[in-house]
Design an enzyme around this catalytic site. Structure first.
Site, PDB file in Angstrom:
ATOM      1  N   LYS A  55       8.041   1.542  -2.821  1.00 36.45           N
ATOM      2  CA  LYS A  55       8.349   2.843  -2.227  1.00 36.45           C
ATOM      3  C   LYS A  55       8.738   3.895  -3.261  1.00 36.45           C
ATOM      4  O   LYS A  55       8.521   5.095  -3.058  1.00 36.45           O
ATOM      5  CB  LYS A  55       9.479   2.698  -1.206  1.00 36.45           C
ATOM      6  CG  LYS A  55       9.063   1.961   0.064  1.00 36.45           C
ATOM      7  CD  LYS A  55       8.258   2.857   0.982  1.00 36.45           C
ATOM      8  CE  LYS A  55       8.097   2.207   2.358  1.00 36.45           C
ATOM      9  NZ  LYS A  55       7.301   3.053   3.265  1.00 36.45           N
ATOM     10  N   THR A  78      14.950  12.201   4.141  1.00 33.52           N
ATOM     11  CA  THR A  78      13.828  11.509   4.763  1.00 33.52           C
ATOM     12  C   THR A  78      14.352  10.654   5.911  1.00 33.52           C
ATOM     13  O   THR A  78      15.557  10.532   6.116  1.00 33.52           O
ATOM     14  CB  THR A  78      13.078  10.613   3.756  1.00 33.52           C
ATOM     15  OG1 THR A  78      11.820  10.230   4.337  1.00 33.52           O
ATOM     16  CG2 THR A  78      13.859   9.341   3.408  1.00 33.52           C
ATOM     17  N   SER A  81      13.633   3.125   7.318  1.00 32.48           N
ATOM     18  CA  SER A  81      14.361   1.929   7.739  1.00 32.48           C
ATOM     19  C   SER A  81      14.920   1.200   6.526  1.00 32.48           C
ATOM     20  O   SER A  81      15.611   0.222   6.654  1.00 32.48           O
ATOM     21  CB  SER A  81      13.436   0.999   8.517  1.00 32.48           C
ATOM     22  OG  SER A  81      12.380   0.572   7.678  1.00 32.48           O
ATOM     23  N   ASP A 175     -12.180  -8.770  -5.685  1.00 37.16           N
ATOM     24  CA  ASP A 175     -13.158  -8.440  -4.650  1.00 37.16           C
ATOM     25  C   ASP A 175     -12.544  -8.249  -3.275  1.00 37.16           C
ATOM     26  O   ASP A 175     -13.237  -7.876  -2.328  1.00 37.16           O
ATOM     27  CB  ASP A 175     -14.344  -9.413  -4.637  1.00 37.16           C
ATOM     28  CG  ASP A 175     -13.936 -10.866  -4.622  1.00 37.16           C
ATOM     29  OD1 ASP A 175     -12.814 -11.172  -4.171  1.00 37.16           O
ATOM     30  OD2 ASP A 175     -14.745 -11.705  -5.062  1.00 37.16           O
ATOM     31  N   GLY A 184       1.689   3.015   6.724  1.00 35.69           N
ATOM     32  CA  GLY A 184       0.326   3.079   6.207  1.00 35.69           C
ATOM     33  C   GLY A 184       0.172   3.802   4.874  1.00 35.69           C
ATOM     34  O   GLY A 184      -0.954   3.953   4.386  1.00 35.69           O
ATOM     35  N   ALA A 211       3.527  -5.805  17.509  1.00 40.45           N
ATOM     36  CA  ALA A 211       3.287  -4.440  17.975  1.00 40.45           C
ATOM     37  C   ALA A 211       1.803  -4.062  17.919  1.00 40.45           C
ATOM     38  O   ALA A 211       1.243  -3.566  18.873  1.00 40.45           O
ATOM     39  CB  ALA A 211       4.089  -3.475  17.117  1.00 40.45           C
TER      40      ALA A 211
END
Lengths: 327, 327
Positions: A55, A78, A81, A175, A184, A211
């Protein structure tokens, strides 16, 4: 629809290079033999990154860019979590900025402490998206902070993409790559960098199977946001969803999203701890768990020989929260 | 008194090289700043060695040598509280030998399972040295096994010494090394290799402070064997004592033995887990704990700038036995 260019990721890389680690690639012959049927598996160790997760890449890039654009900037904020909060807190401290983090109560205490240890103020909300958004609005108004998105912002996405550029250098024969997916940002960034530079590489996202927000969004080609987010041991993935920005990149560059149940992420944590001697949090180990299910090898990696697994973070209170892993 | 020659350690190195890892050196700027007052600390990661500890070095050397000397050899045995058992079991399996391990009941279950996973038969004794010696005699008689000493045997000591040769290559600027001490094989081997090749390097042993067997032997210059061994979280060190062979080498080459309380070893385990993201067992982390006490820096390392800390093993059931570390 706006898709970032790999040149912007290259630029981010030069911008953040002085402040982050080029993390190592580790391998385990035992893993290759036990799970990958002799394929070569390469662990990209973002658990060994500064602040314990990837992050910091996106946080650092966004903070430096914000300061370039607004030299008088005093405060950033920001919602997170956990690990993005730590990364932003560290980046802010390094650039003499105040930092506020809006965080779910059920988030990781350890990650909260990491952000606080770098001088950030953490504000907790109870549970719903409405609670969260109200708190964000209030903090923003009270502090005048510049809001930095933990994934839904180009500069953050480009920062995360720098991990993909490193993978291409460290494992040129790659590969396929497997990347944990919550908001994401990491998946979008890595996919953009790697597919642009090496179009025939397979890029898979992986999310916990409670989820399936990302998988549903991917399959229908438009954002799926559930009413509520179910609890998961993968605290780094389970408190957020894709944004339009990350979904656009994922639709453009990602081959599929693979679901993994929590029990399998925990098995991956244990394997990495006991056999590779490495501390990887459940959200960080989920991409390794993909390969520990032979059905996935058959379905996604039949013709792949060099598979990179991104271990995205290592911040988990293994000793005091060990019962959560005792299955 | 017979002291092994560094040439024998070089020979052992060539003998075992195809079967073991040259383990990496890791560093932590945070550790250097927090504990070492800016000195450079280098972790020699034997927790990343095959079978999870340095013990494979000596076991492998002794097994190959035994087979060279007795080509018809069918079975080996040893006594071990854990890691030497695993190392011997693996070495035996690789060379088509049966393997028996005599182990204390209070030893590590995980380490027992590792030995069993390589096909060894583990026989448990209850507590006293007499129990142990009776069981050894019985297994020896029943199986005709060749007994391999876990430290009190030149070939084992030479195998452990190969770790010292690697340190000299990997950290040529080393001016001090800290080595965990139970039976003293690793300490003797490393001290012999390093003091011969670089006489002004400081070599310190470290043992848990509940027993001080090694320290007492070192101070009076003759073997001190207590009636009973007190319990300790450092299961890899606490079930054995020096032998005449290892004491001779320690008196010749080691500068001092440093005591560390269990609580401090546990703190070192936690630091390495949370900050370095590495799984190191308490016996393996004890040498790092030495530097976490500023009194030790003042007393032993005032004029040292490049300190190698040997992390000797990583086999601990962190998740199921986490309560033992919750202090």
């Amino acid at each position: 629809m706006s898709i970032v260019d790999v040149e912007e990721i290259e630029y981010a890389r030069r911008r953040i290079a002085p402040f982050i680690h080029k993390t190592p690639i580790e391998t385990s012959l035992t893993f290759d033999e036990m799970f990958a049927f002799g394929r070569n598996v390469y662990f990209k160790c973002e658990n060994l990154q500064k602040c314990g997760s990837f992050k910091i890449r996106g946080a650092m890039n966004s903070v430096i860019k914000a300061k370039e654009e607004k030299p008088l900037l005093k405060t950033v904020m920001t919602r997170s979590s956990g690990n993005f909060g730590g990364g932003l807190a560290y980046s802010a401290k390094l650039h003499d900025l105040n930092c506020y983090i809006v965080s779910p109560q059920r988030g990781s205490e350890l990650k909260r402490h990491i952000a606080e240890s770098y001088g950030a103020t953490v504000k907790l909300y109870k549970s719903t998206f409405a609670d969260r958004d109200n708190l964000i609005a209030r903090v923003k108004e009270e502090t005048g902070a510049e809001y930095i998105e933990s994934s839904a912002q180009e500069s953050t996405l480009c920062g995360q993409g720098t991990c993909g550029l490193e993978i291409l250098e460290q494992v040129p024969e790659v590969d396929a790559v497997i990347v944990p997916c919550g908001g994401g940002g990491l998946l979008s960034g890595i996919a953009t960098a790697m597919k642009t530079r090496k179009p025939d590489v397979k890029v898979y996202g992986v999310e916990h199977s409670h989820a399936l927000n990302a998988k549903r969004s991917f399959d229908k080609g438009s954002l799926f946001i559930p009413e509520e987010l179910p609890a998961t041991i993968c605290d780094g993935l389970g408190n957020t969803t894709l944004s339009q920005l990350t979904l656009d990149h994922i639709l453009e560059y990602v081959d599929d999203i693979i679901p993994v149940p929590d029990e399998e992420s925990v098995q991956a944590v244990k394997f990495l701890m006991y056999r590779v001697k490495m501390a990887v949090e459940p959200s960080g180990a989920i991409a390794a768990a993909v390969l520990m299910d032979p059905k996935n090898i058959e379905k996604y990696f039949k013709h792949c020989n060099n598979i990179v697994v991104v271990l995205s973070g290592g911040n988990f209170d293994f000793i005091n929260k060990a019962t959560l892993l005792q299955t």
